[in-house]
Design a protein around this motif. Structure first.
Motif, PDB file in Angstrom:
ATOM      1  N   TYR A  78      26.759  86.406  -2.855  1.00  0.00           N
ATOM      2  CA  TYR A  78      27.833  86.116  -3.211  1.00  0.00           C
ATOM      3  C   TYR A  78      27.884  84.265  -3.185  1.00  0.00           C
ATOM      4  O   TYR A  78      28.570  83.856  -4.246  1.00  0.00           O
ATOM      5  CB  TYR A  78      28.953  86.257  -1.761  1.00  0.00           C
ATOM      6  N   ASN A  79      26.926  83.828  -2.713  1.00  0.00           N
ATOM      7  CA  ASN A  79      27.044  82.158  -2.657  1.00  0.00           C
ATOM      8  C   ASN A  79      26.391  82.132  -4.281  1.00  0.00           C
ATOM      9  O   ASN A  79      27.040  80.999  -4.956  1.00  0.00           O
ATOM     10  CB  ASN A  79      25.906  81.373  -1.810  1.00  0.00           C
ATOM     11  N   ILE A  80      25.304  82.838  -4.898  1.00  0.00           N
ATOM     12  CA  ILE A  80      25.007  82.496  -6.279  1.00  0.00           C
ATOM     13  C   ILE A  80      25.667  83.044  -7.183  1.00  0.00           C
ATOM     14  O   ILE A  80      25.836  82.318  -8.197  1.00  0.00           O
ATOM     15  CB  ILE A  80      23.265  82.815  -6.119  1.00  0.00           C
ATOM     16  N   ILE A  81      26.441  84.048  -7.022  1.00  0.00           N
ATOM     17  CA  ILE A  81      27.454  84.351  -8.332  1.00  0.00           C
ATOM     18  C   ILE A  81      28.562  83.386  -8.147  1.00  0.00           C
ATOM     19  O   ILE A  81      29.115  83.023  -9.370  1.00  0.00           O
ATOM     20  CB  ILE A  81      27.978  85.781  -8.051  1.00  0.00           C
ATOM     21  N   ASP A 139      23.588  73.933 -17.977  1.00  0.00           N
ATOM     22  CA  ASP A 139      22.177  74.199 -17.389  1.00  0.00           C
ATOM     23  C   ASP A 139      22.238  74.963 -16.035  1.00  0.00           C
ATOM     24  O   ASP A 139      21.339  75.821 -15.804  1.00  0.00           O
ATOM     25  CB  ASP A 139      21.677  72.802 -17.568  1.00  0.00           C
ATOM     26  N   ALA A 140      23.194  74.467 -15.364  1.00  0.00           N
ATOM     27  CA  ALA A 140      23.514  75.209 -13.919  1.00  0.00           C
ATOM     28  C   ALA A 140      23.909  76.441 -14.167  1.00  0.00           C
ATOM     29  O   ALA A 140      23.086  77.328 -13.408  1.00  0.00           O
ATOM     30  CB  ALA A 140      24.410  74.215 -13.323  1.00  0.00           C
ATOM     31  N   LYS A 165      31.164  78.910 -11.080  1.00  0.00           N
ATOM     32  CA  LYS A 165      31.757  77.485 -10.918  1.00  0.00           C
ATOM     33  C   LYS A 165      31.073  76.684 -11.784  1.00  0.00           C
ATOM     34  O   LYS A 165      31.668  75.568 -12.317  1.00  0.00           O
ATOM     35  CB  LYS A 165      31.544  76.839  -9.422  1.00  0.00           C
ATOM     36  N   SER A 166      29.679  77.018 -12.084  1.00  0.00           N
ATOM     37  CA  SER A 166      29.051  76.190 -13.157  1.00  0.00           C
ATOM     38  C   SER A 166      29.627  76.356 -14.541  1.00  0.00           C
ATOM     39  O   SER A 166      29.812  75.412 -15.250  1.00  0.00           O
ATOM     40  CB  SER A 166      27.501  76.598 -13.235  1.00  0.00           C
ATOM     41  N   MET A 167      30.057  77.686 -14.902  1.00  0.00           N
ATOM     42  CA  MET A 167      30.836  77.877 -16.181  1.00  0.00           C
ATOM     43  C   MET A 167      31.999  77.212 -16.217  1.00  0.00           C
ATOM     44  O   MET A 167      32.478  76.548 -17.208  1.00  0.00           O
ATOM     45  CB  MET A 167      30.842  79.301 -16.363  1.00  0.00           C
ATOM     46  N   ARG A 168      32.799  77.121 -15.035  1.00  0.00           N
ATOM     47  CA  ARG A 168      33.942  76.597 -15.029  1.00  0.00           C
ATOM     48  C   ARG A 168      33.798  74.928 -14.947  1.00  0.00           C
ATOM     49  O   ARG A 168      34.879  74.680 -15.559  1.00  0.00           O
ATOM     50  CB  ARG A 168      34.616  76.964 -13.730  1.00  0.00           C
TER      51      ARG A 168
END
Length: 319
Positions: free
Chosen positions: A235-238, A251-252, A243-246
């Motif tokens: 759950y942390n990584i998804i 890159d993240a 959040k990286s796309m948001r």
């Protein structure tokens, strides 16, 4: 049989511990527990190789308590009862007993219930270690009788410091272990001190000459990123991926996606999340995003791994 390097380098006092300053500096909870010699029941929650077992042993040593260690993977109810009997004898002699349970999340509800009366009446002081969120894996009555302490992943600089300390102890000169090799060991450790020291130990066994980057790569092989499809990291990584796309950090987003895919996550799970993201976060600001996400999901279904990685990376970058 010689002890592994990681075990030989295990700190024996708080001043030798590298990292976890938020728990160990003057005025912080573990420092106060030791200075006041008042051990208390704790749940140590953090990634592998961050010092959970080390801190439990130091607390026992510095507070004068007897230390009994069990692994939830192999321990049975009889083992717990034996510890309780020993603790009762210690109590009559004025000695405290710390029971350290590694991977406490592996104990089921009934096994955890067995600790309750003995923790509550002070017969044993329980210190549990877990890599999973205690709120989900440890029963509420036990949590209410313990303090949950979160251990942070070790930084690259902290791992480098640990490696240099080990190199000094093992009499590895700068010529034998160059700075570039130390940096690589820290880089591929995944913030796990045990992994870093294990890789260093094997690298020293593979050559009597300079420990080069190639030797370290051979020793380390491929490190599977820390990930558990059924656990907290899932759950942390998804969440970090979304959040990286948001935040428009491509890159993240690609990093977190790669971490999931390399660890064996179902690519359709990732594709579904991007379909949701295309409507939920982008919406009518760019309606074509949904078409791309749906097309990507269909491509993933029809092509499969590993080729569909290209479709996933393309879509995540655009989103």
């Amino acid at each position: 049989m010689a002890q592994p390097l990681a075990e030989r380098m295990r700190p024996e006092s708080l001043d030798q511990v590298i990292g976890q300053k938020h728990l160990l500096e003057h005025g912080q909870i573990i420092r106060q527990i030791i200075e006041r010699k008042t051990p208390t029941s704790l749940i140590l929650w953090g990634p592998p190789g961050t010092g959970k077992t080390t801190l439990a042993r130091i607390i026992a040593r510095e507070t004068g308590a007897e230390f009994v260690e069990l692994s939830a993977v192999t321990a049975k109810k009889a083992d717990v009862e034996k510890v309780v009997a020993t603790a009762q004898v210690n109590n009559r002699l004025g000695m405290r007993t710390i029971l350290f349970v590694d991977e406490i999340h592996r104990f089921n509800k009934a096994q955890q219930d067995a600790f309750l009366p003995h923790v509550e009446d002070g017969t044993i002081i329980l210190i549990g270690a877990t890599t999973e969120n205690p709120s989900f894996e440890v029963i509420t009555p036990l949590l209410s009788r313990s303090r949950v302490l979160v251990l942070e992943p070790l930084s690259k600089d902290e791992i480098i410091e640990i490696i240099k300390k080990a190199a000094k102890a093992e009499k590895l000169t700068a010529k034998r272990l160059p700075a570039k090799s130390i940096d690589l060991l820290a880089e591929i450790s995944g913030s796990d001190a045990r992994v870093a020291l294990g890789n260093l130990e094997l690298a020293t066994q593979l050559t009597d000459k300079t420990i080069t980057s190639d030797i370290i790569t051979t020793a380390a092989q491929k490190r599977v990123p820390g990930y558990d499809k059924a656990g907290e990291n899932h759950y942390n990584i998804i969440s970090a991926f979304i959040k990286s796309m948001r935040g428009s950090n491509a890159d993240a987003a690609l990093y977190y996606m790669a971490r999931m895919l390399q660890a064996g996550e179902d690519p359709k799970f990732v594709a579904r999340r991007m379909v949701i993201f295309a409507s939920e976060d982008i919406g009518i600001a760019a309606p074509a995003a949904l078409n791309l996400a749906v097309s990507t999901f269909q491509a993933v279904e029809r092509i499969g791994m590993p080729e569909c990685e290209y479709n996933l990376y393309h879509c995540a970058t655009v989103l």
